[in-house]
Design a protein around this motif. Structure first.
Motif, mmCIF file in Angstrom:
data_model
loop_
_atom_site.group_PDB
_atom_site.id
_atom_site.type_symbol
_atom_site.label_atom_id
_atom_site.label_comp_id
_atom_site.label_asym_id
_atom_site.label_seq_id
_atom_site.Cartn_x
_atom_site.Cartn_y
_atom_site.Cartn_z
ATOM 1 N N VAL A 52 2.737 10.399 -4.574
ATOM 2 C CA VAL A 52 2.808 9.030 -5.106
ATOM 3 C C VAL A 52 3.758 9.018 -6.287
ATOM 4 O O VAL A 52 3.536 9.742 -7.270
ATOM 5 C CB VAL A 52 1.398 8.541 -5.542
ATOM 6 N N ASP A 53 4.806 8.233 -6.201
ATOM 7 C CA ASP A 53 5.814 8.123 -7.278
ATOM 8 C C ASP A 53 6.287 9.499 -7.747
ATOM 9 O O ASP A 53 6.377 9.764 -8.960
ATOM 10 C CB ASP A 53 5.239 7.341 -8.475
ATOM 11 N N GLY A 54 6.531 10.381 -6.800
ATOM 12 C CA GLY A 54 7.063 11.699 -7.149
ATOM 13 C C GLY A 54 6.012 12.699 -7.610
ATOM 14 O O GLY A 54 6.341 13.833 -7.937
ATOM 15 N N HIS A 55 4.749 12.287 -7.676
ATOM 16 C CA HIS A 55 3.684 13.205 -8.086
ATOM 17 C C HIS A 55 2.826 13.573 -6.884
ATOM 18 O O HIS A 55 2.413 12.700 -6.127
ATOM 19 C CB HIS A 55 2.781 12.573 -9.151
ATOM 20 N N ARG A 56 2.535 14.865 -6.777
ATOM 21 C CA ARG A 56 1.656 15.321 -5.692
ATOM 22 C C ARG A 56 0.211 15.147 -6.159
ATOM 23 O O ARG A 56 -0.165 15.635 -7.235
ATOM 24 C CB ARG A 56 1.961 16.785 -5.404
ATOM 25 N N ASN A 87 -5.393 3.506 -4.187
ATOM 26 C CA ASN A 87 -4.595 2.307 -3.910
ATOM 27 C C ASN A 87 -3.418 2.628 -2.993
ATOM 28 O O ASN A 87 -3.096 1.853 -2.095
ATOM 29 C CB ASN A 87 -4.138 1.667 -5.232
ATOM 30 N N TRP A 88 -2.803 3.784 -3.215
ATOM 31 C CA TRP A 88 -1.691 4.177 -2.335
ATOM 32 C C TRP A 88 -2.186 4.303 -0.879
ATOM 33 O O TRP A 88 -1.547 3.805 0.049
ATOM 34 C CB TRP A 88 -1.098 5.509 -2.805
ATOM 35 N N LEU A 89 -3.347 4.940 -0.699
ATOM 36 C CA LEU A 89 -3.869 5.124 0.664
ATOM 37 C C LEU A 89 -4.197 3.768 1.299
ATOM 38 O O LEU A 89 -3.923 3.532 2.477
ATOM 39 C CB LEU A 89 -5.113 6.019 0.634
ATOM 40 N N ASN A 90 -4.788 2.858 0.512
ATOM 41 C CA ASN A 90 -5.111 1.528 1.045
ATOM 42 C C ASN A 90 -3.856 0.725 1.376
ATOM 43 O O ASN A 90 -3.840 -0.052 2.320
ATOM 44 C CB ASN A 90 -5.979 0.747 0.047
#
Ligand SMILES: Cc1cc2nc3c(=O)[nH]c(=O)nc-3n(C[C@H](O)[C@H](O)[C@H](O)COP(=O)(O)OP(=O)(O)OC[C@H]3O[C@@H](n4cnc5c(N)ncnc54)[C@H](O)[C@@H]3O)c2cc1C
Length: 203
Positions: A52-56, A87-90
């Motif tokens: 997400v946004d470059g972060h694992r 939120n990313w997964l949703n």
């Protein structure tokens, strides 16, 4: 080959199910060569590794499906305010995607006993519990009580599935819904009242 580095494997997303306004289930396709690696017990969880946004990020999600009863592995992700992974997964996961998933883990599982089961769940905490309930109904004759707290009626995850289980097993399953906007928060007095004489139960 679906194996990645370490304990992660790439799994296909077979379906995404909108459970409530703020929770979605992700259903996985586990290929034949990983069936054994992904064998699980009710109550165990999967760890998802996403970027997400470059972060694992790695986050755990309990399996809401039950082994031997549900054909596919299913996790349910509820949005957390300002939460990065939930939120990313949703927002981003769709049928046909591939996700990096660690094999099942966890010890929050049914013990081999016949005493009653008393289960307390709040919000997305229902996920391992519904799996445990389904397995206990299928493989034991235990009496089961669920106390399930949610903010309001609309936020009850698996409301219909629980109602179906209740109508089929009313002789030994009891479900108490507690809604913050109707009943207030669960407090110690309610816990004492709901446990009642079942002090030898598994909780
Ligand atoms: C065994 C296990 C099983 C689980 N099963 C489920 C399940 O079935 N379903 C489910 O929905 N969840 C489940 N969870 C929770 C899940 O793993 C995640 O913790 C959840 O989705 C939140 O992750 P997130 O990345 O969205 O939130 P995060 O980004 O980690 O944020 C969490 C909270 O911390 C705050 N925060 C973040 N960074 C900071 C900072 N730097 N300073 C201050 N505050 C900050 C955020 O605003 C948010 O309120 C489970 C957890 C475990 C351990």
């Amino acid at each position: 080959m679906t194996a990645l580095d370490g304990p992660y494997y790439r799994l296909g997303v077979a379906d995404v199910i909108e459970e409530t306004d703020d929770a979605k289930s992700i259903v996985f396709d586990v290929p034949e060569d990983l069936k054994q690696r992904f064998a699980y017990l009710s109550g165990q969880f999967l760890s998802l590794r996403i970027e997400v946004d470059g972060h694992r990020l790695v986050r755990c999600y309990s399996l809401a499906s039950a082994p031997g009863l549900d054909p596919r592995h299913k996790v349910t992700v509820k949005r957390v305010v300002d939460g990065r992974a939930s939120n990313w997964l949703n927002d981003h996961v769709a049928k046909g995607d591939q996700l990096e998933v660690m094999h099942p883990n966890g010890i929050f599982c049914l013990r081999d006993r016949e005493t009653p089961l008393v289960l307390f769940g709040g919000g997305s905490g229902i996920t391992p519990i519904i799996s445990i309930i389904k397995t206990a109904l299928r493989t034991t004759s235990r009496l089961i009580k669920l106390v399930y707290a949610n903010r309001n009626d609309r936020s009850i995850i698996f409301k219909d599935e629980l109602a179906r289980l209740l109508s089929k097993h009313a002789d030994r399953l009891e479900i108490v819904h507690r809604l913050d906007d109707v009943h207030g928060f669960v407090d110690p007095a309610l816990v004492v009242q709901q446990v009642g004489p079942r002090t030898d139960a598994d909780f």
